[in-house]
Design a protein around this motif. Structure first.
Motif, PDB file in Angstrom:
ATOM      1  N   PRO A   1       0.601  -1.310  -0.209  1.00 17.89           N
ATOM      2  CA  PRO A   1      -0.168  -0.049  -0.029  1.00 17.89           C
ATOM      3  C   PRO A   1       0.991   1.187   0.108  1.00 17.89           C
ATOM      4  N   GLN A   2       2.184   1.171  -0.102  1.00 14.81           N
ATOM      5  CA  GLN A   2       2.917   2.368  -0.058  1.00 14.81           C
ATOM      6  C   GLN A   2       2.876   3.180  -1.118  1.00 14.81           C
ATOM      7  N   TRP A   3       2.553   2.705  -2.290  1.00 13.76           N
ATOM      8  CA  TRP A   3       2.159   3.332  -3.680  1.00 13.76           C
ATOM      9  C   TRP A   3       0.717   3.316  -3.836  1.00 13.76           C
ATOM     10  N   PRO A   4       0.053   4.201  -4.677  1.00 18.20           N
ATOM     11  CA  PRO A   4      -1.406   4.025  -5.258  1.00 18.20           C
ATOM     12  C   PRO A   4      -1.638   2.562  -6.018  1.00 18.20           C
ATOM     13  N   VAL A   5      -0.472   2.458  -6.979  1.00 16.66           N
ATOM     14  CA  VAL A   5      -0.563   1.303  -8.097  1.00 16.66           C
ATOM     15  C   VAL A   5       0.574   0.229  -7.728  1.00 16.66           C
ATOM     16  N   ALA A   6       0.615  -0.700  -8.411  1.00 16.58           N
ATOM     17  CA  ALA A   6       1.464  -1.561  -8.265  1.00 16.58           C
ATOM     18  C   ALA A   6       2.417  -1.901  -9.483  1.00 16.58           C
ATOM     19  N   ASP A   7       3.928  -1.593  -9.412  1.00 18.73           N
ATOM     20  CA  ASP A   7       4.764  -1.875 -10.485  1.00 18.73           C
ATOM     21  C   ASP A   7       5.693  -2.675 -10.027  1.00 18.73           C
ATOM     22  N   VAL A   8       5.853  -3.903 -10.320  1.00 25.49           N
ATOM     23  CA  VAL A   8       6.323  -5.181  -9.704  1.00 25.49           C
ATOM     24  C   VAL A   8       7.549  -5.751 -10.744  1.00 25.49           C
ATOM     25  N   SER A   9       8.679  -5.579 -10.213  1.00 25.61           N
ATOM     26  CA  SER A   9       9.920  -6.113 -10.955  1.00 25.61           C
ATOM     27  C   SER A   9       9.992  -7.776 -11.084  1.00 25.61           C
ATOM     28  N   VAL A  10       9.954  -8.228 -11.936  1.00 28.45           N
ATOM     29  CA  VAL A  10       9.863  -9.777 -12.254  1.00 28.45           C
ATOM     30  C   VAL A  10      11.426 -10.333 -12.516  1.00 28.45           C
ATOM     31  N   GLY A  11      12.133  -9.363 -13.100  1.00 26.00           N
ATOM     32  CA  GLY A  11      13.594  -9.753 -13.281  1.00 26.00           C
ATOM     33  C   GLY A  11      14.091  -9.099 -14.611  1.00 26.00           C
ATOM     34  N   TYR A  12      15.405  -9.555 -14.968  1.00 24.10           N
ATOM     35  CA  TYR A  12      16.010  -9.146 -16.274  1.00 24.10           C
ATOM     36  C   TYR A  12      16.092 -10.345 -17.226  1.00 24.10           C
ATOM     37  N   GLY A  13      15.649 -10.315 -18.332  1.00 23.76           N
ATOM     38  CA  GLY A  13      15.650 -11.342 -19.263  1.00 23.76           C
ATOM     39  C   GLY A  13      17.014 -11.057 -20.292  1.00 23.76           C
ATOM     40  N   MET A  14      17.132 -10.853 -21.363  1.00 24.36           N
ATOM     41  CA  MET A  14      18.220 -10.682 -22.316  1.00 24.36           C
ATOM     42  C   MET A  14      18.072  -9.488 -22.986  1.00 24.36           C
ATOM     43  N   GLY A  15      18.765  -8.392 -22.368  1.00 22.52           N
ATOM     44  CA  GLY A  15      18.567  -6.972 -22.792  1.00 22.52           C
ATOM     45  C   GLY A  15      17.427  -6.382 -22.548  1.00 22.52           C
ATOM     46  N   TRP A  16      16.530  -7.054 -21.866  1.00 21.40           N
ATOM     47  CA  TRP A  16      15.213  -6.237 -21.378  1.00 21.40           C
ATOM     48  C   TRP A  16      15.019  -6.654 -20.040  1.00 21.40           C
ATOM     49  N   MET A  17      14.156  -5.644 -19.148  1.00 19.07           N
ATOM     50  CA  MET A  17      13.653  -5.927 -18.010  1.00 19.07           C
ATOM     51  C   MET A  17      12.171  -6.363 -18.038  1.00 19.07           C
ATOM     52  N   ARG A  18      11.795  -6.785 -17.281  1.00 15.59           N
ATOM     53  CA  ARG A  18      10.388  -7.373 -17.227  1.00 15.59           C
ATOM     54  C   ARG A  18       9.670  -7.036 -15.846  1.00 15.59           C
ATOM     55  N   ASN A  19       8.578  -6.047 -15.875  1.00 12.52           N
ATOM     56  CA  ASN A  19       7.836  -5.705 -14.747  1.00 12.52           C
ATOM     57  C   ASN A  19       6.323  -6.117 -14.970  1.00 12.52           C
ATOM     58  N   VAL A  20       5.469  -6.142 -14.034  1.00 15.50           N
ATOM     59  CA  VAL A  20       4.169  -6.067 -14.156  1.00 15.50           C
ATOM     60  C   VAL A  20       3.408  -4.852 -13.540  1.00 15.50           C
ATOM     61  N   TYR A  21       2.993  -3.985 -14.490  1.00 14.17           N
ATOM     62  CA  TYR A  21       2.348  -2.662 -14.181  1.00 14.17           C
ATOM     63  C   TYR A  21       0.937  -2.668 -14.193  1.00 14.17           C
ATOM     64  N   ARG A  22       0.254  -2.364 -13.038  1.00 11.61           N
ATOM     65  CA  ARG A  22      -1.134  -2.383 -13.230  1.00 11.61           C
ATOM     66  C   ARG A  22      -1.736  -3.837 -13.758  1.00 11.61           C
ATOM     67  N   GLY A  23      -1.128  -4.814 -13.410  1.00  9.32           N
ATOM     68  CA  GLY A  23      -1.500  -6.147 -14.054  1.00  9.32           C
ATOM     69  C   GLY A  23      -1.097  -6.419 -15.238  1.00  9.32           C
TER      70      GLY A  23
END
Length: 538
Positions: free
Chosen positions: A308-330
């Motif tokens: 609940p610290q942030w109004p929305v969730a932006d969650v880091s999943v990890g680093y692939g190969m040259g790209w990062m992956r998050n989940v933003y607002r689902g």
């Protein structure tokens, strides 16, 4: 002088009704103008791809003195987004090999003898996902590597890099992406720049993109001039700071809105060109996006946003190969950021929504009170929410304080020294003077300037002085080309590196250059035997 000028607006909207309504476009324009005004951003370009439709906006100045406005054709350095493109070039190389090369092919098979990696098991996937355990060598990326050395010979010094355990935690590495570019040189027999241009950029139609920024390029009218904070004033940066030499495959590209739109569409179409040709297999593109390495705790802490610290969730999943992956607002967000001093960019792809966003700015640089990355984040969060049909959680008030009130980045800024007591080093300044050497970076020359009673240093393109600190180390204060790295604000120096001298029996044996923030491993320079050709006093 802070920025106070009438904002020029260039707007391209192709099929705008299918991307944003007229009101949404005006809201975005007003929001970004507010951001630029309160954060001293000279010029900005942004593009949004949604299906087959494109919307873009250009604001501000590419050259303040000449009042040359940013247009969609203006080139900006895209920094480490170059890594995403280099990884995509590797994906093309793998597909063209017809099974002879995979992401699990060992680097030693492709490079041959003379490259002393930590282990012969190191694969292309290890290199592209930052899990080799080998240092980024940020020092050489910023200030230059050994003069007169080729990319091949520089890559062969890999065995001298500081290291952590192989396939342990993620250790973000510019050096490893230089090696990735060199792999394409070995396989295809041409330079990384030529391979990138002929085999990938031209195929996609990115005809305006420069694979490599040279010093003189940034003064041309096709480029946005770079602006830095220097002692509280926004000033045009020295062009020589933007040439990163052999490390180009990690961050040397410059591009513009039409070309980045083509790149986003190519990636969203999973390797398919606009004419329908499948240049890279969809499965190969998907492998680039698959998380390989968790983000290290420090990076995850400063980038991740959790309720609940942030109004929305932006969650880091990890680093692939040259790209990062998050989940933003689902939603799955495949992304990368890029920063080369003044030039900062951010690229987000939402493949499941067929949406892509790219933004670039030409200043300001990082200071103790301003973060270009957070400026870009606050822009893309707002625009992303609108294009995805969500209610924006940022507005024209919070855009100027972001990430406050939710997060205060000042916790990472070392506290100012309020003690007025003079600092006296443990040993006479003349003891510290000498020539120190590291084969990966070159000579670190420390001389005693008797006229000012200061230790002056020289390291490739860097000139500076060593400032005594109360913990016994010295802050590395940059002068000349890189003065803005230390003196972004008038009376509050920031030391990117500290010098820790290593004492032997009766003299100093070496010196470690240590990053203030834990983003890379220390680099050790060994003292060289003194002779009459090494001048240690001025």
């Amino acid at each position: 002088m802070m920025l106070h000028f009438v904002m020029f607006v260039g707007l391209l909207a192709v099929g705008r009704g299918d991307v944003f309504t007229a009101k949404e476009s005006e809201d975005i324009k007003g929001y970004l103008e507010t951001l630029m005004g309160c954060q001293d951003i000279p010029g900005l370009s942004i593009a949004v791809v949604k299906g087959n439709e494109t919307w873009s906006l250009s604001l501000g100045y590419a050259n303040i003195a000449a009042k040359r406005e940013v247009t969609e054709e203006t080139l900006f350095g895209i920094g480490s987004i170059t890594k995403s493109v280099t990884a995509t070039l590797i994906a093309l190389m793998i597909d063209e090999s017809k099974g002879n090369i995979t992401f699990d092919t060992t680097v030693s098979e492709l490079l041959g003898e003379g490259y002393d990696f930590m282990t012969k098991e190191t694969t292309i996937k290890d290199v592209l996902s930052h899990r080799t355990g080998l240092s980024s060598l940020t020092l050489a990326t910023i200030f230059g590597g050994p003069p007169g050395i080729s990319r091949e010979d520089f890559s062969k010094l890999v065995g001298m890099l500081p290291s952590k355990p192989f396939r342990g935690e993620m250790l973000y590495s510019n050096y490893m992406y230089m090696v990735a570019g060199h792999i394409t040189e070995k396989v295809w027999g041409a330079s990384w720049e030529e391979n990138l241009n002929t085999r990938l950029l031209q195929q996609i139609g990115m005809t305006s993109t420069d694979p490599y920024i040279e010093s003189d390029d940034v003064t041309e009218d096709r480029y946005a001039r770079p602006y830095v904070y220097l002692r509280g004033e926004l000033t045009e940066g020295d062009p020589s700071a933007f040439d990163i030499g052999n490390v180009g495959p990690a961050g040397s590209m410059a591009s513009n809105i039409p070309d980045m739109v083509k790149f986003m569409r190519f990636m969203l179409n999973k390797g398919k060109l606009e004419n329908g040709t499948q240049l890279i297999k969809e499965a190969t593109i998907q492998q680039l996006w698959q998380p390989v390495t968790p983000m290290p705790p420090f990076m995850a802490f400063i980038m991740e946003k959790l309720c609940p610290q942030w109004p929305v969730a932006d969650v880091s999943v990890g680093y692939g190969m040259g790209w990062m992956r998050n989940v933003y607002r689902g939603r799955r967000n495949i992304w990368h950021a890029g920063g080369l001093h003044s030039y900062n960019s951010l690229l987000w792809l939402f493949p499941d929504s067929n949406v892509g966003l790219h933004i670039s700015i030409n200043g300001p640089t990082l200071s103790s009170s301003k973060s270009p990355f957070n400026m870009l984040l606050s822009a893309l969060y707002y625009v992303t929410d609108i294009v995805l049909g969500e209610t924006p959680w940022l507005d024209r008030q919070t855009v100027c304080t972001f990430p406050k009130p939710w997060f205060d980045v000042s916790m990472f800024v070392p506290p100012s020294d309020t003690d007025d007591t003079p600092i006296t080093p443990e040993y006479p300044l003349s003891d510290y003077a000498g020539s120190y050497f590291n084969p990966l970076v070159g000579e670190f020359l420390v001389t005693l300037d008797k006229s000012t009673d200061q230790l002056r240093i020289k390291l490739n393109k860097l000139d500076g002085v060593l400032v005594p600190k109360r913990d016994g180390s010295f802050g590395l204060a940059c002068n000349g080309v890189y003065e803005f790295l230390t003196w972004s604000e008038k009376d509050k120096p920031m030391y990117m590196y500290s010098a820790v001298f290593i004492r032997g029996a009766d003299s100093f044996d070496g010196v470690d250059l240590v990053m203030t923030l834990p983003l890379d491993l220390p680099i050790r320079f060994q003292v060289q035997n003194r002779d009459d050709n090494i001048k240690t006093e001025l």
